[in-house]
Every structure is written in C-alpha cells, then in structure tokens.
Enzyme design. Structure first.
Site, short mmCIF file in Angstrom:
data_model
loop_
_atom_site.label_atom_id
_atom_site.label_comp_id
_atom_site.label_asym_id
_atom_site.label_seq_id
_atom_site.Cartn_x
_atom_site.Cartn_y
_atom_site.Cartn_z
CE LYS A 1 -4.24 -1.71 0.13
NZ LYS A 1 -5.22 -1.44 -0.94
CD GLU B 1 -10.24 4.18 0.59
OE1 GLU B 1 -9.44 3.35 0.10
OE2 GLU B 1 -10.20 5.39 0.32
CB SER C 1 -0.67 -8.05 -1.35
OG SER C 1 -1.60 -8.81 -0.58
#
Length: 391
Positions: A84, A106, A369
């Site tokens: 991220k 968010e 991830s």
C-alpha cells in the site's frame, strides 16, 4: 483506453461539487508523473523509506510440496507491511505539490490506512482515515498503529460498517473540505484518474518482478494475486499485459460460499464510488449489503474498472477461494516457509494449492501483498470454531 475508460468500464460518476477537485488531481498527476524533481523525490523515498526493491523469493519447501515452482513477490517486507505504501507515498507527495494541508483516506484491513498515516507523518501533513466499525474491531492493531502515527481514525457506523461505507464517508468529507483536502484512494477504484494513477504508482511491483526473474534466469509461466479493489494484482500484472505467454489469475474472496465478495466471479456491471465496473448487487440493482470475507481488505462489493475490462477480454482469469481455504494457506505458508501472509495474500496462495495440477512444473509468481501479523487474532478466532482440513 479513451480518457478515463478501460473498454466500457471506468468514467467519473461524481457529484458536481467534486468535478473541479478531480480535474485538479488529474492535471497534477499528468504534470508531475514525468517531472524529474518529483520522480527523484519519489524514487528516493521508495528506496530509503519503503525499502524497495522487495525480494522475489523462491519458496523451496512449498514448491516441493505442491510440485509447482512458487516465487513470492515479497511486498510484505515493505515498510508498514504491505504494497500500500507505494501508492500512498505517490498520492500524498502529489497532495503536497498541490499545496494541500490535509489528507483523508478509507481503509478496510487497515493497511492502506497505516500506509497513508505513515506517508503523512513523513511529509508533515494532517491525516484522517475512515474505517467501518466492524473493521475497527477486527483490525484493532492497525487502528492503534494509525493513531501512533498521528492519524485520526474515524469509525463508520452506517450500512454494513465495512470498506464500502468507509469510502462513502470519506467522499462526504471530501465534498465538505474540498479546498484544503486531498482524498488518497487505496486501490484501482473510484473515478478517473484514480484507477490509472494508483496503477502507475503500483506498477513498480511488476517492473521489479520482470527484472528479478531475468536476473534469476527463469521464465515466468503464470502470475497469481488476490483481488479486492485490485491494486496489488494490477501492480503485478501491468508490465506483463502484452506478454501473452504469461498467464494471469486474480483471486477473489469466496467467503463462506453463500456469503462472499467475489465481484468479478458473481457480479454484474454497475456504478459504485464514481466508476462503472462489476458490482455485487441485489435483485433491485442496489449495492449488496450481504458481502463477506474473512479478510477485511477483500470485503468490498466492487472492483477496479480495468479488472472488469480484463475479465471481459479474457486477459486475466478470475476465480475465488473460500475463507477456509485462505486460512489453511495462511497456516501452511507460516509453517513451511516461516512467512505469515496477510489473509488477503493467503487467497492467492490458496488458489495455487487448489489448482496445483494446473500449475504442475510451472514457474508461478504469487504477489505476497502483505504480512499476516494483523490477522493473527482473526485466524485464532476462526480456528476455535472450525475443524482443520488437510492441505
């Protein structure tokens, strides 16, 4: 791709009050995406703050067990624990260049929230993160991490109290504070230019993978990644789309079977959060409230528009695995390789386990991830009420 569209999917279906703000984001992105000063600052942060490049790791014991050559793209080793931060740094840096003082975001699993919080702390910006109250409870560690980083976490009690509702509240905030605030979207979703912008910041995953496979002297046969909104998978796939000899698989959350978040596998086109894409809907065309995944990061009724285009064009094969399969994959990788995957990433691992005959003898890259520390409590609670199966 015509402006803002991937095939027939995409667009910018937004309230009129946000149209100028979206235009400003697009102009800034186009201006600085090739600006030497911006690129140098971004690349320096990717190297020294995020810790890139992330390794491409051959999982020897898992490979032997499955009869598949499994390589893990280790985004879990990036600072804050997932892919991220690649995107959050890019967007927050753009916000700084735009002169914005405040960033909102968010989050579902909390990883995007933590990454945004870290980027804002680094760049000296105010930050607020909206998070469904269900996710606040099941991801309490990430909530505390965000708070430690100086971010205000805003629990959302409306709707299903998960990621969809967090996005709704973030959009309301943006409408109210559009002059001073930048909205940092966490995936390849939302109105144009966000899907293209997030893809651009995440494509470093696939770029590194291509270079690393060449250095390691092996040919990639297939790539597998989980898909919620779809940023880690898009980042992995982006530089391989035209390599027709590389198979691509996107793995969604099959949940319990009856309740799921398998948007591409079981949804149909509709508009959500400013973009036309596949969407889980009820019989009246309303966004489904009955969406479920054990993984908070996959618990979303929509998906990125480019993934919808890849589905219709058959460039990527989309499938789903159950909660139970994801938990088994989490346990297997932890025990065999000493690597705890995020439950999101565990869905991709579970798919390769389930389809090991399809992949037998092939070189398969899985995007790991994120790391699974945040999910230990969820897995513990799950195991108390379920009997384990043998993988």
């Amino acid at each position: 791709m015509k402006k803002g569209y991937f095939g027939k999917y995409g667009g910018a279906f937004m309230p009129e009050v946000l149209v100028p703000a979206i235009g400003e984001v697009e102009r800034t992105f186009l201006k600085f995406s090739n600006d030497p000063r911006f690129l140098k600052e971004m690349n320096d942060y990717l190297k020294d703050f995020v810790g890139r490049p992330s390794p491409l790791y051959f999982a020897e014991k898992l490979s032997k067990k499955l009869g598949v050559n499994v390589y893990l793209k280790r985004e879990d080793l990036c600072h804050t624990g997932s892919h991220k931060l690649n995107n959050c740094l890019g967007q927050c840096l753009l916000a700084k260049y735009m002169g914005k003082k405040r960033v909102i975001a968010e989050t579902g699993a909390g990883q995007h929230g933590v990454a945004t919080a870290a980027a804002c702390a680094l760049l000296g910006m105010e930050c607020a993160v909206y998070m469904g109250s269900v996710d606040v409870e099941r991801q309490s560690v990430n909530v505390f991490r965000m708070q430690l980083l100086g971010t205000k976490v805003m629990p959302v009690e409306s709707g299903s109290r998960t990621l969809k509702d967090a996005i709704n509240e973030a959009l309301r905030d943006w409408i109210t504070n559009v002059e001073t605030t930048f909205y940092c979207i966490g995936s390849v979703i939302g109105p144009h230019p966000y899907p293209a912008m997030v893809k651009q910041f995440q494509r470093i995953i696939g770029k590194e993978t291509k270079e690393q496979a060449k250095e390691m002297n092996f040919k990639i046969d297939a790539m597998v990644a989980c898909v919620g909104g779809g940023s880690n998978s898009m980042g992995l796939f982006a530089d391989f789309v035209n390599d027709r000899d590389v198979e691509m698989y996107g793995v969604e959350a099959g949940g319990t079977g009856e309740k799921h978040a398998a948007t591409l596998s079981k949804g149909r086109p509709g508009v959500l959060h400013g973009t036309l894409s596949y969407l889980l809907q009820d019989e009246n065309g309303q966004v489904s409230e009955d969406v479920h995944s054990i993984s908070a990061g996959l618990d979303y009724p929509g998906v990125g528009p480019e993934h919808s285009h890849f589905k219709d064009s058959s460039r990527v094969t989309y499938d789903n695995v159950l909660d139970s399969q994801a938990v088994e994959a989490f346990l297997l990788l932890s025990g065999l390789e000493g690597i705890m995957p995020a439950l999101e990433s565990a869905h991709a691992i579970a798919y390769v386990i389930a389809k090991k005959e399809k992949f037998k003898g092939k070189n398969v890259v899985i995007c790991l991830s994120g790391r699974g520390d945040k999910d230990i409590g969820i897995v513990t609670d799950y195991l108390k009420g379920h009997t384990r199966s043998k993988v």
